[in-house]
Design a protein around this motif. Sequence first.
Motif, PDB file in Angstrom:
ATOM      1  N   ILE A   1      10.806  13.991  24.269  1.00 33.98           N
ATOM      2  CA  ILE A   1      11.082  15.283  23.640  1.00 33.98           C
ATOM      3  C   ILE A   1      12.302  15.125  22.748  1.00 33.98           C
ATOM      4  O   ILE A   1      13.029  14.143  22.851  1.00 33.98           O
ATOM      5  N   GLY A   2      12.527  16.081  21.867  1.00 32.71           N
ATOM      6  CA  GLY A   2      13.624  15.976  20.913  1.00 32.71           C
ATOM      7  C   GLY A   2      14.995  16.039  21.569  1.00 32.71           C
ATOM      8  O   GLY A   2      15.172  16.661  22.626  1.00 32.71           O
ATOM      9  N   PRO A   3      15.989  15.408  20.924  1.00 31.56           N
ATOM     10  CA  PRO A   3      17.353  15.401  21.480  1.00 31.56           C
ATOM     11  C   PRO A   3      17.950  16.799  21.632  1.00 31.56           C
ATOM     12  O   PRO A   3      18.706  17.059  22.556  1.00 31.56           O
ATOM     13  N   SER A   4      17.599  17.723  20.741  1.00 27.72           N
ATOM     14  CA  SER A   4      18.147  19.083  20.869  1.00 27.72           C
ATOM     15  C   SER A   4      17.558  19.793  22.090  1.00 27.72           C
ATOM     16  O   SER A   4      18.242  20.582  22.743  1.00 27.72           O
TER      17      SER A   4
ATOM     18  N   GLU B   1      20.037  20.230  29.426  1.00 25.59           N
ATOM     19  CA  GLU B   1      21.248  19.783  30.119  1.00 25.59           C
ATOM     20  C   GLU B   1      22.309  20.877  30.153  1.00 25.59           C
ATOM     21  O   GLU B   1      23.046  21.004  31.120  1.00 25.59           O
ATOM     22  N   SER B   2      22.365  21.697  29.101  1.00 24.70           N
ATOM     23  CA  SER B   2      23.339  22.796  29.084  1.00 24.70           C
ATOM     24  C   SER B   2      23.020  23.839  30.160  1.00 24.70           C
ATOM     25  O   SER B   2      23.900  24.573  30.600  1.00 24.70           O
ATOM     26  N   LEU B   3      21.763  23.879  30.601  1.00 24.70           N
ATOM     27  CA  LEU B   3      21.355  24.787  31.678  1.00 24.70           C
ATOM     28  C   LEU B   3      21.575  24.164  33.060  1.00 24.70           C
ATOM     29  O   LEU B   3      21.313  24.803  34.080  1.00 24.70           O
ATOM     30  N   GLY B   4      22.034  22.898  33.066  1.00 23.58           N
ATOM     31  CA  GLY B   4      22.212  22.192  34.331  1.00 23.58           C
ATOM     32  C   GLY B   4      20.931  21.519  34.807  1.00 23.58           C
ATOM     33  O   GLY B   4      20.832  21.109  35.962  1.00 23.58           O
ATOM     34  N   TRP B   5      19.956  21.415  33.925  1.00 23.41           N
ATOM     35  CA  TRP B   5      18.684  20.801  34.281  1.00 23.41           C
ATOM     36  C   TRP B   5      18.766  19.282  34.150  1.00 23.41           C
ATOM     37  O   TRP B   5      19.483  18.754  33.294  1.00 23.41           O
TER      38      TRP B   5
ATOM     39  N   LEU C   1       3.577  21.619  23.962  1.00 23.27           N
ATOM     40  CA  LEU C   1       3.220  20.361  23.291  1.00 23.27           C
ATOM     41  C   LEU C   1       4.013  20.162  22.002  1.00 23.27           C
ATOM     42  O   LEU C   1       4.256  19.022  21.589  1.00 23.27           O
ATOM     43  N   LEU C   2       4.440  21.273  21.367  1.00 25.63           N
ATOM     44  CA  LEU C   2       5.207  21.178  20.121  1.00 25.63           C
ATOM     45  C   LEU C   2       6.559  20.505  20.321  1.00 25.63           C
ATOM     46  O   LEU C   2       7.161  20.018  19.357  1.00 25.63           O
ATOM     47  N   LEU C   3       7.053  20.439  21.558  1.00 29.73           N
ATOM     48  CA  LEU C   3       8.361  19.839  21.833  1.00 29.73           C
ATOM     49  C   LEU C   3       8.290  18.323  22.009  1.00 29.73           C
ATOM     50  O   LEU C   3       9.317  17.648  22.021  1.00 29.73           O
ATOM     51  N   ILE C   4       7.085  17.775  22.156  1.00 31.84           N
ATOM     52  CA  ILE C   4       6.929  16.331  22.352  1.00 31.84           C
ATOM     53  C   ILE C   4       7.039  15.647  21.006  1.00 31.84           C
ATOM     54  O   ILE C   4       6.347  15.994  20.050  1.00 31.84           O
ATOM     55  N   GLU C   5       7.925  14.667  20.941  1.00 31.88           N
ATOM     56  CA  GLU C   5       8.168  13.900  19.702  1.00 31.88           C
ATOM     57  C   GLU C   5       7.994  12.413  19.965  1.00 31.88           C
ATOM     58  O   GLU C   5       8.866  11.605  19.649  1.00 31.88           O
ATOM     59  N   TRP C   6       6.914  12.037  20.564  1.00 32.31           N
ATOM     60  CA  TRP C   6       6.671  10.641  20.885  1.00 32.31           C
ATOM     61  C   TRP C   6       5.305  10.250  20.391  1.00 32.31           C
ATOM     62  O   TRP C   6       4.395  11.067  20.475  1.00 32.31           O
ATOM     63  N   PRO C   7       5.105   9.054  19.881  1.00 32.54           N
ATOM     64  CA  PRO C   7       6.100   8.001  19.666  1.00 32.54           C
ATOM     65  C   PRO C   7       6.993   8.329  18.479  1.00 32.54           C
ATOM     66  O   PRO C   7       6.598   9.066  17.584  1.00 32.54           O
ATOM     67  N   LYS C   8       8.178   7.762  18.533  1.00 34.05           N
ATOM     68  CA  LYS C   8       9.145   7.996  17.444  1.00 34.05           C
ATOM     69  C   LYS C   8       8.641   7.296  16.194  1.00 34.05           C
ATOM     70  O   LYS C   8       8.091   6.215  16.241  1.00 34.05           O
ATOM     71  N   SER C   9       8.849   7.928  15.066  1.00 34.63           N
ATOM     72  CA  SER C   9       8.396   7.332  13.789  1.00 34.63           C
ATOM     73  C   SER C   9       9.415   6.378  13.243  1.00 34.63           C
ATOM     74  O   SER C   9      10.562   6.528  13.358  1.00 34.63           O
TER      75      SER C   9
END
Length: 192
Positions: free
Chosen positions: A67-70, A76-80, A184-192
């Motif tokens: 998934i994307g870095p953002s 992670e900001s939610l403590g997840w 599914l829109l959050l998945i960014e794999w494989p990286k281009s």
Amino acid sequence: MPATRILGTAAALALSAMLLTACAGTPEPAPEVTGNAQTPTAAAPEPSATPEPEPASTDDPTCETIIGPSVVADFESLGWTSQASPLYIGSTEIQDGLQCMWADFEGPAGDHGQMFGWAPVTDADAVDLQEELEAQGWVREEDAAGVYITESADTAIATDADGYGMTYLFTPGQVEVADTKQGLLLIEWPKS
């Protein structure tokens, strides 16, 4: 036997004994210990080249890279944090597949979390997997993006704004999965 003869024989035996002793030699005396002598040591073994551990390949998917870095930063900001597990589609474990659950695993149990997954699949395996899911009541949709297989809205635990629950997206050579079709829109794999 005459005395001279006995003396001659005794002399001959004594001479033979001396000659044998002289030929046998005397043992070398032990070397003196002087304190300056060095004890011989075995040669040090050649150092073996221990291979350095290889860094994680950027070609291998992880929960933080599919998934994307953002999105990772938001979670992670939610403590997840994430928990990775093998990816199963129906009854089949997908070789080299990855399923990730993002949630607050330290907090109270709840229904807050997100699931994402990715795996390489051959076209033949994709057909078999899609048929298995459809036989279990999953719904098939095709569009320009690929083949979507979504759990029935009647059995979905959670759905997105469009009513889609857990959804697989099959495209040439791979499959993606999220707990909703919009996910599914959050998945960014494989990286281009």
